[in-house]
Motif scaffolding. Structure first.
Motif, mmCIF file in Angstrom:
data_model
loop_
_atom_site.group_PDB
_atom_site.id
_atom_site.type_symbol
_atom_site.label_atom_id
_atom_site.label_comp_id
_atom_site.label_asym_id
_atom_site.label_seq_id
_atom_site.Cartn_x
_atom_site.Cartn_y
_atom_site.Cartn_z
ATOM 1 N N ALA A 176 69.396 28.306 34.689
ATOM 2 C CA ALA A 176 70.540 27.815 34.218
ATOM 3 C C ALA A 176 70.214 27.222 32.376
ATOM 4 N N GLU A 177 69.090 26.682 32.574
ATOM 5 C CA GLU A 177 68.581 26.380 31.099
ATOM 6 C C GLU A 177 68.308 27.292 30.523
ATOM 7 N N VAL A 178 67.726 28.569 30.786
ATOM 8 C CA VAL A 178 67.841 29.690 30.342
ATOM 9 C C VAL A 178 69.372 30.105 29.255
ATOM 10 N N LEU A 179 69.838 30.290 30.098
ATOM 11 C CA LEU A 179 71.249 30.682 29.974
ATOM 12 C C LEU A 179 72.178 30.256 29.175
ATOM 13 N N GLN A 180 71.900 28.691 29.117
ATOM 14 C CA GLN A 180 72.397 27.867 28.420
ATOM 15 C C GLN A 180 71.697 28.083 26.506
ATOM 16 N N LEU A 181 70.237 27.834 26.711
ATOM 17 C CA LEU A 181 69.645 28.102 25.591
ATOM 18 C C LEU A 181 70.264 29.727 24.970
ATOM 19 N N ALA A 182 70.320 30.823 25.313
ATOM 20 C CA ALA A 182 70.959 31.645 25.173
ATOM 21 C C ALA A 182 71.677 32.376 24.869
ATOM 22 N N SER A 237 66.402 39.804 29.030
ATOM 23 C CA SER A 237 67.075 39.669 27.772
ATOM 24 C C SER A 237 67.573 38.293 27.297
ATOM 25 N N PHE A 238 67.974 37.675 28.141
ATOM 26 C CA PHE A 238 68.370 36.646 28.275
ATOM 27 C C PHE A 238 67.075 35.140 27.429
ATOM 28 N N ASP A 239 66.540 35.910 28.162
ATOM 29 C CA ASP A 239 64.818 35.028 28.763
ATOM 30 C C ASP A 239 64.854 34.975 27.077
ATOM 31 N N VAL A 240 64.512 36.408 26.454
ATOM 32 C CA VAL A 240 63.845 36.711 24.805
ATOM 33 C C VAL A 240 64.497 35.777 23.534
ATOM 34 N N LEU A 241 65.903 36.626 24.217
ATOM 35 C CA LEU A 241 67.254 35.665 23.630
ATOM 36 C C LEU A 241 66.767 34.149 23.408
ATOM 37 N N ALA A 242 66.076 33.252 24.232
ATOM 38 C CA ALA A 242 66.711 31.655 24.259
ATOM 39 C C ALA A 242 65.394 31.265 23.723
ATOM 40 N N GLY A 243 64.008 32.736 23.437
ATOM 41 C CA GLY A 243 63.103 31.818 23.352
ATOM 42 C C GLY A 243 61.823 31.428 24.150
ATOM 43 N N THR A 244 62.470 31.817 25.833
ATOM 44 C CA THR A 244 61.151 31.605 27.028
ATOM 45 C C THR A 244 59.917 32.914 27.075
ATOM 46 N N VAL A 245 61.034 33.668 26.565
ATOM 47 C CA VAL A 245 59.744 34.881 26.401
ATOM 48 C C VAL A 245 58.998 35.659 25.073
ATOM 49 N N GLN A 246 58.466 35.779 24.687
ATOM 50 C CA GLN A 246 58.086 35.856 23.271
ATOM 51 C C GLN A 246 58.278 38.021 24.278
ATOM 52 N N ARG A 247 58.887 38.766 22.775
ATOM 53 C CA ARG A 247 58.655 39.888 22.426
ATOM 54 C C ARG A 247 57.739 40.143 22.264
#
Length: 245
Positions: A113-119, A190-200
């Motif tokens: 939920a937190e990642v989705l919100q950030l994305a 992809s949501f994690d990357v867009l949210a910035g929680t995972v770096q591409r």
């Protein structure tokens, strides 16, 4: 709509570029048509070989794109080259640009939920004309009709499903017939990357086609998943030998 494909271990990959793929999906949106897109890497192909039900889901897709460099290398080895990778994240970003230019609507499904919100917040900042008509995190009861009912009611142009392998493809295959329109695409993390929680991986790693190595360095726990690469390579060599004999 005609399409050329390349068969790798029984999975038919569309022979096109990233821009070509985005153009095809744009046509579907303009015509209010449905489309099911799988962005497949070697891990997905191997899973399809091992799980007949999952293979059926992949076969139902309108398009399977070459998400990993291993797929591109395999196509070349088999004498049926592909023009390059068409990754889930790159296509996701291109489709967000398209949606922004044309004020199209999207639905986001997956991640915590937190990642989705950030994305979602990142999308609203970078693509202000995109209409986010609904979203839901990736932890839900599949028997619950809430999510399909939301999608039916809002009729988004794009549904981006980030549930990971194999859940995202299975969810789309199980539900797509319930909807009138929309491009449905599995996009992994992809949501994690867009949210910035995972770096591409930085662009230089991407250009050198060693993005997989960057992810392994950053997440050593992925080493078990990386074992799929030599297994995939051996299977492809086997396919080449069969073709030659």
């Amino acid at each position: 709509m005609s399409k050329k494909t390349v068969s790798i271990l029984g999975v038919n990959f569309i022979n096109t570029t990233l821009d070509g793929m985005v153009g095809k999906l744009s046509e579907h949106v303009q015509k209010n048509e449905k489309a099911f897109v799988v962005t497949a890497n070697p891990e997905i192909v191997l899973h399809a070989l091992q799980d007949a039900n999952y293979k059926t889901c992949i076969d139902r897709a309108d398009y399977v794109t070459a998400d990993g460099i291993g797929i591109v290398k395999a196509a070349g080895l088999l004498g049926t080259p592909l023009p390059g990778r068409v990754t889930g994240f790159d296509m996701f970003m291109k489709l967000l640009q398209l949606a922004n230019e044309k004020s199209l609507s999207i639905y986001l499904l997956g991640a915590q939920a937190e990642v989705l919100q950030l994305a979602s917040e990142t999308i609203m900042k970078q693509f202000p004309k995109v209409k986010i008509v609904g979203s839901h995190h990736g932890f839900f009861d599949w028997a619950d009709d809430k999510i399909p009912n939301e999608i039916k009611a809002t009729k988004p142009d794009f549904v981006f499903v980030a549930l990971g392998l194999p859940r995202q493809e299975k969810w789309i295959a199980a539900n797509i017939n319930n909807f009138e329109k929309g491009v449905f695409m599995g996009i992994g993390g992809s949501f994690d990357v867009l949210a910035g929680t995972v770096q591409r991986a930085p662009e230089i790693w991407q250009k050198l086609n060693v993005e997989w190595l960057y992810r392994l360095v950053k997440q050593p726990s992925r080493w078990r998943r990386m074992l799929a690469l030599p297994h995939f390579a051996m299977k492809v060599v086997g396919q080449k030998v069969k073709r030659s004999s």
